[in-house]
Design a protein around this motif. Structure first.
Motif, PDB file in Angstrom:
ATOM      1  N   LEU A  66      43.983  74.680  45.025  1.00 44.41           N
ATOM      2  CA  LEU A  66      43.185  75.654  44.811  1.00 44.41           C
ATOM      3  C   LEU A  66      42.262  75.623  46.113  1.00 44.41           C
ATOM      4  N   ILE A  67      41.689  74.323  46.218  1.00 44.17           N
ATOM      5  CA  ILE A  67      40.738  74.229  47.273  1.00 44.17           C
ATOM      6  C   ILE A  67      41.603  74.475  48.720  1.00 44.17           C
ATOM      7  N   PHE A  88      39.401  86.714  45.929  1.00 46.15           N
ATOM      8  CA  PHE A  88      40.398  85.599  45.953  1.00 46.15           C
ATOM      9  C   PHE A  88      40.100  84.367  45.027  1.00 46.15           C
ATOM     10  N   VAL A  89      39.069  84.041  44.431  1.00 49.26           N
ATOM     11  CA  VAL A  89      38.824  82.879  43.472  1.00 49.26           C
ATOM     12  C   VAL A  89      38.828  83.234  42.262  1.00 49.26           C
ATOM     13  N   GLU A  90      38.414  84.594  41.871  1.00 50.86           N
ATOM     14  CA  GLU A  90      38.188  84.891  40.462  1.00 50.86           C
ATOM     15  C   GLU A  90      39.536  84.544  39.723  1.00 50.86           C
ATOM     16  N   PRO A  91      40.576  84.758  39.960  1.00 50.97           N
ATOM     17  CA  PRO A  91      41.720  84.541  38.806  1.00 50.97           C
ATOM     18  C   PRO A  91      41.768  83.212  38.756  1.00 50.97           C
ATOM     19  N   ALA A  92      41.526  82.439  39.574  1.00 50.15           N
ATOM     20  CA  ALA A  92      41.530  81.065  39.431  1.00 50.15           C
ATOM     21  C   ALA A  92      40.429  80.417  38.359  1.00 50.15           C
ATOM     22  N   ILE A  93      39.338  80.969  38.744  1.00 44.89           N
ATOM     23  CA  ILE A  93      38.275  80.577  37.691  1.00 44.89           C
ATOM     24  C   ILE A  93      38.316  81.183  36.347  1.00 44.89           C
ATOM     25  N   GLY A  98      37.823  74.212  34.090  1.00 46.11           N
ATOM     26  CA  GLY A  98      37.190  73.089  34.740  1.00 46.11           C
ATOM     27  C   GLY A  98      36.456  73.321  35.928  1.00 46.11           C
ATOM     28  N   ILE A  99      36.484  74.512  36.280  1.00 41.17           N
ATOM     29  CA  ILE A  99      36.081  74.929  37.648  1.00 41.17           C
ATOM     30  C   ILE A  99      34.517  74.908  37.343  1.00 41.17           C
ATOM     31  N   LYS A 100      33.931  74.287  38.024  1.00 43.04           N
ATOM     32  CA  LYS A 100      32.286  74.458  37.933  1.00 43.04           C
ATOM     33  C   LYS A 100      31.775  75.354  39.132  1.00 43.04           C
ATOM     34  N   ALA A 101      32.253  75.026  40.255  1.00 46.89           N
ATOM     35  CA  ALA A 101      31.950  75.952  41.405  1.00 46.89           C
ATOM     36  C   ALA A 101      33.068  76.165  42.486  1.00 46.89           C
ATOM     37  N   LEU A 102      33.220  77.190  43.124  1.00 46.21           N
ATOM     38  CA  LEU A 102      33.918  77.270  44.260  1.00 46.21           C
ATOM     39  C   LEU A 102      33.247  77.868  45.459  1.00 46.21           C
ATOM     40  N   ALA A 103      33.124  77.134  46.519  1.00 45.93           N
ATOM     41  CA  ALA A 103      32.083  77.448  47.473  1.00 45.93           C
ATOM     42  C   ALA A 103      32.522  77.383  49.003  1.00 45.93           C
ATOM     43  N   TRP A 104      32.186  78.267  49.812  1.00 50.44           N
ATOM     44  CA  TRP A 104      32.585  78.336  51.222  1.00 50.44           C
ATOM     45  C   TRP A 104      31.365  77.623  51.995  1.00 50.44           C
ATOM     46  N   ILE A 105      31.430  76.845  52.535  1.00 53.53           N
ATOM     47  CA  ILE A 105      30.227  76.276  53.413  1.00 53.53           C
ATOM     48  C   ILE A 105      30.756  76.113  54.853  1.00 53.53           C
ATOM     49  N   PRO A 106      30.023  77.146  55.649  1.00 62.50           N
ATOM     50  CA  PRO A 106      30.351  77.202  57.134  1.00 62.50           C
ATOM     51  C   PRO A 106      29.419  76.130  57.873  1.00 62.50           C
ATOM     52  N   ARG A 107      29.933  75.859  59.196  1.00 69.15           N
ATOM     53  CA  ARG A 107      28.755  75.509  59.996  1.00 69.15           C
ATOM     54  C   ARG A 107      28.406  76.209  60.890  1.00 69.15           C
ATOM     55  N   VAL A 108      26.856  76.194  60.888  1.00 68.11           N
ATOM     56  CA  VAL A 108      26.189  77.047  61.450  1.00 68.11           C
ATOM     57  C   VAL A 108      25.270  76.072  62.420  1.00 68.11           C
ATOM     58  N   GLU A 109      25.411  76.256  63.856  1.00 62.12           N
ATOM     59  CA  GLU A 109      24.678  75.611  64.773  1.00 62.12           C
ATOM     60  C   GLU A 109      23.231  76.230  64.702  1.00 62.12           C
ATOM     61  N   GLN A 154      31.321  80.824  43.686  1.00 58.77           N
ATOM     62  CA  GLN A 154      31.693  81.559  42.470  1.00 58.77           C
ATOM     63  C   GLN A 154      31.852  80.582  41.456  1.00 58.77           C
ATOM     64  N   PRO A 155      31.722  80.741  40.190  1.00 55.32           N
ATOM     65  CA  PRO A 155      30.871  81.953  39.621  1.00 55.32           C
ATOM     66  C   PRO A 155      29.459  82.034  40.071  1.00 55.32           C
ATOM     67  N   TYR A 156      29.214  83.077  40.475  1.00 53.93           N
ATOM     68  CA  TYR A 156      27.693  83.156  40.962  1.00 53.93           C
ATOM     69  C   TYR A 156      26.681  82.804  40.137  1.00 53.93           C
ATOM     70  N   LYS A 157      27.030  83.309  38.799  1.00 62.28           N
ATOM     71  CA  LYS A 157      25.802  83.139  37.974  1.00 62.28           C
ATOM     72  C   LYS A 157      25.243  81.852  37.608  1.00 62.28           C
ATOM     73  N   LEU A 158      26.257  80.696  37.544  1.00 63.30           N
ATOM     74  CA  LEU A 158      26.093  79.416  37.257  1.00 63.30           C
ATOM     75  C   LEU A 158      25.553  78.666  38.275  1.00 63.30           C
ATOM     76  N   ASN A 159      25.881  79.256  39.525  1.00 59.48           N
ATOM     77  CA  ASN A 159      25.446  78.394  40.652  1.00 59.48           C
ATOM     78  C   ASN A 159      24.720  78.916  41.781  1.00 59.48           C
TER      79      ASN A 159
END
Lengths: 632, 139
Positions: A66-67, A88-93, A98-109, A154-159
């Protein structure tokens, strides 16, 4: 000998052997059954455990996948909007609790911070790059060359609290991100605590680096070259998972298997720590667990799970009381075995007892038989003795008979000698006396008186009588002493000769009957019988006139002759007497009657195998009938 | 008829019997010499001229033989005579008291000329003697 105690004990050896064998075999069977059960349980347990490990492994791989999917999604799309990410992640969640959180972390200069925040605020107005200060308060991130803020989660509410948070400031996360950036690979963190609404559970993080796309042409080359450092990092796909929920979700696909499963992973400090302990769903109160409880059965199945380049150790243990040998079957086998052994022992005992009885009976019968045989032997011996005694007696008898026979022969010889002597030695002097008396009488003729003359005559008569007596005796003794000679005898001719020699008075007529046979007989003896009978008839007729009849008739194997007369007859009381020796019915002076005639006749007839009877009465004549056997 | 000088030998041991024969011969008017031997041995001696006996020569024309004799019985005498070539053809008449078939058979075995049982009465004896002499005469 068969009843000695030693032998009696020997007789029970089979019982002991049977019992011991029975016990041994029962134990053996018990052990076998237990072992077999254990093995079976162990196999069943291992299979069940493997199934469980497998489904968990699959779930983990799915999670990791999934990741990777998220990473690919971000790598492929130049711009991924907040809404797109959520979709994209909703169906998996939804399907993976067991999914606590799925996140996208970009690198920002640093130079791009403002543009980045401005873009972010387009979809989420309050977005800003945050960091925790020393008090734990969320503050706007300080000025740093580079930021790793959580753009989407996601899920947003818990995270929601981590949205915008600069992960570069969170050492654990940063370490993971950096590690994945360094390796260019998916990285799994060690176990981390996950807190949801105050509930703390064990979890882990997964990170996957996403790079900017280079030239489309050289993309493949760069990938082949495999030098991630040369590529510019775009950001990271990050997932946080609750180990327990993930495991439970995986095990949902299996029916409850009475297996407790413990997952061990490496802690931050490098120690092995318990990540999660799955309590079998068959447990009534599936919460409290003591590790010691699992050790009871001794069954344990351990395997290693792979999460990226990290490993989990999975230890499966059966719920107490399950996957244990069913002790009852062992006991059933044992009980059955002992029962069977006992029954067999009893049976063998019975058999031995029976055999003993039979043996005793056989012994008894044998001794009885022996007794019977002894008795029989005794009887045989007695009988043999009796036989030899009999034989001895026989021999004795034979000896006696021989003695008697020789005696009889000797006596017969004596008699013969007597007869011989008599005929010569008695007759000779008697004849001498008679002659001398005659000569005296002749020589003194006329010189002696009449009385002397009469006395000489009396002397002569007595001498003559004595002569006749001796002759009669000799004749009587000669019967049966002389050899019998058989010859054809013409009876009529014989009778005529006899009558002629007897010269009866002229008026006493002798009539010879018809059918006089010609047959084989001892002529001399037959002649003597006839001449005596006829002579007697003539002599004692009592009259000068009369008849004498001689008749014959055939009677089977013999002839019956009859000599009868019409004379004075013989009174019945004398009938027996006439056949006795020297018995005469007349006085001695009368005639030359010796009294031997009829005794002689009877003896001859009997000697020939016949018989003689007299039928007569005074004045009615006499009838002598005698039988004479025919000879072939 | 009997030759007047022909001798007769009587073998008899009983004196009365000897007298009987002598008387019977006399009564039949036979006067031929009569030699008397009392035993068989004596008779053999006389016939052969053995021992104290003078041999009868010529031999007797008739031997009257009693069977019951001392020392040598009549049958033994017969055997001796018949076994002797010189004597075996002698005329012998047995004159005996025995009417036993045994004796009769034994005598005839030695080829005697007649077997006569001595009659009880002298008259019969005389007649028997006459018969013997007549038979001999008729021969």
């Amino acid at each position: 000998m068969t009843n000695s105690p030693k032998n009696l004990w020997w007789g029970y050896i089979p019982v002991i052997v049977v019992t011991l064998l029975g016990i041994l075999m029962t134990f053996q069977a018990y052990l076998e059954v237990n072992s077999w059960e254990e093995q079976r349980n162990s196999i069943a347990f291992r299979d069940a455990s493997q199934d469980r490990v497998l489904v968990v492994q699959r779930e983990i791989e799915h999670t990791l996948g999934l990741i990777q999917d998220i990473a690919s999604f971000f790598e492929a799309s130049p711009v991924v909007g907040r809404r797109e990410f959520r979709k994209f992640v909703e169906p998996a969640i939804k399907s993976h609790p067991g999914i606590k959180a799925l996140a996208w972390i970009p690198r920002v200069e640093n130079g791009q911070r403002e543009t980045f925040v401005a873009n972010a605020r387009k979809s989420f107005q309050p977005f800003r790059i945050l960091e925790k200060d020393s008090d734990g308060e969320m503050v706007s991130a300080g000025d740093r060359p580079e930021y790793l803020p959580v753009l989407y989660v996601q899920p947003y509410k818990l995270n929601r609290e981590i949205l915008g948070l600069d992960m570069a400031m969170n050492p654990e996360v940063f370490e993971l991100l950096r590690k994945s950036e360094d390796t260019g690979q998916l990285q799994v963190s060690h176990s981390i605590p996950v807190i949801d609404e105050g509930v703390r559970s064990s979890g882990f993080m997964v990170s996957m680096p996403v790079y900017y796309k280079t030239e489309p042409d050289s993309e493949i080359e760069s990938e082949i070259a495999g030098a991630p450092e040369q590529r510019e990092i775009k950001g990271f796909a990050l997932g946080v998972f609750r180990t327990g929920d993930m495991v439970e979700r995986a095990l949902e696909s299996l029916s409850p298997g009475a297996i407790d499963i413990s997952y061990f992973g490496e802690s931050r400090t490098g120690d092995e720590e318990l990540l999660y302990s799955h309590q079998s769903r068959v447990r009534p109160g599936a919460t409290v667990t003591e590790a010691s409880e699992h050790e009871e059965s001794g069954l344990e199945f351990a395997q290693t799970l792979r999460l990226g380049d990290r490993f989990w150790k999975v230890v499966c243990t059966p719920v107490p009381g399950r996957f244990e040998p069913e002790s009852s079957s062992g006991w059933i086998v044992m009980t059955s075995g002992f029962s069977f052994t006992a029954l067999l022992t009893i049976y063998v005992l019975t058999l031995i007892g029976h055999a003993e009885n039979v043996k005793r009976l056989v012994d008894k019968r044998t001794s009885q038989l022996r007794g019977a045989v002894n008795t029989l032997n005794m009887e045989i011996i007695e009988r043999k003795n009796a036989e030899s005694e009999l034989q001895r007696l026989n021999e004795d008898l034979e000896h006696r008979v021989a003695i008697r026979t020789s005696e009889a022969e000797r006596r017969a010889k004596d008699l013969e000698q007597f007869a011989y002597v008599t005929s010569h030695d008695l007759k000779a002097p008697l004849r001498g006396i008679a002659n001398l008396a005659q000569w005296i009488s002749d020589d003194l003729q006329g010189k002696i008186n009449g009385e002397t003359q009469e006395q000489l005559k009396l002397l002569h008569d007595r001498v003559s009588r004595m002569h006749e007596l001796i002759e009669g005796l000799l004749e009587y003794s000669r019967v049966g002493r002389t050899a019998i000679s058989y010859a054809e005898v013409d009876v009529r001719e014989l009778l005529e000769e006899i009558v002629d020699s007897l010269s009866p008075p002229e008026r006493l007529r002798v009539e010879i009957g018809d059918l006089m046979p010609v047959f084989k007989a001892d002529r001399l003896q037959l002649s003597q019988v006839f001449s005596n009978l006829i002579g007697n008839s003539i002599k004692y007729h009592g009259s000068d006139t009369g008849h004498i009849w001689i008749k014959v008739r055939e009677s089977g194997d013999r002839y019956e002759f009859e000599v009868s007369d019409d004379g004075q007859g013989i009174a019945p009381e004398y009938h027996e007497k006439v056949f006795l020796m020297f018995q005469t019915l007349e006085t001695r002076d009368y005639g030359s009657n010796t009294g031997i005639g009829l005794a002689l006749v009877k003896k001859i007839v009997q000697e020939q195998g016949g018989d003689i009877t007299l039928d007569s009465d005074t004045g009615k004549g006499a009838s002598f009938r005698f039988t004479w056997p025919k000879r072939p | 008829m009997l030759d007047k000088d022909a001798e007769i030998l009587l073998v008899e041991d009983d004196r009365v019997d000897i007298m009987t024969v002598q008387r019977a011969l006399k009564k039949n008017a036979v006067s031929n010499p009569l030699h008397v031997a009392r035993t068989g041995l004596e008779a053999l001696g006389m016939l052969r001229g053995e021992g104290d006996y003078e041999k009868l020569d010529p031999p007797p024309v008739l031997i009257l033989l009693d069977l019951n004799l001392p020392k040598m019985s009549g049958i033994e005498f017969l055997r001796e005579v018949r076994a002797d070539p010189e004597l075996k053809s002698l005329r012998i008449i047995v004159l005996t008291s025995s009417n036993e078939p045994r004796d009769r058979e034994a005598a005839f075995q030695y080829d005697v000329d007649d077997y006569i049982v001595k009659p009880h009465s002298f008259d019969e004896f005389t007649r028997a003697m006459a018969t013997i002499l007549e038979l001999w005469d008729a021969d």
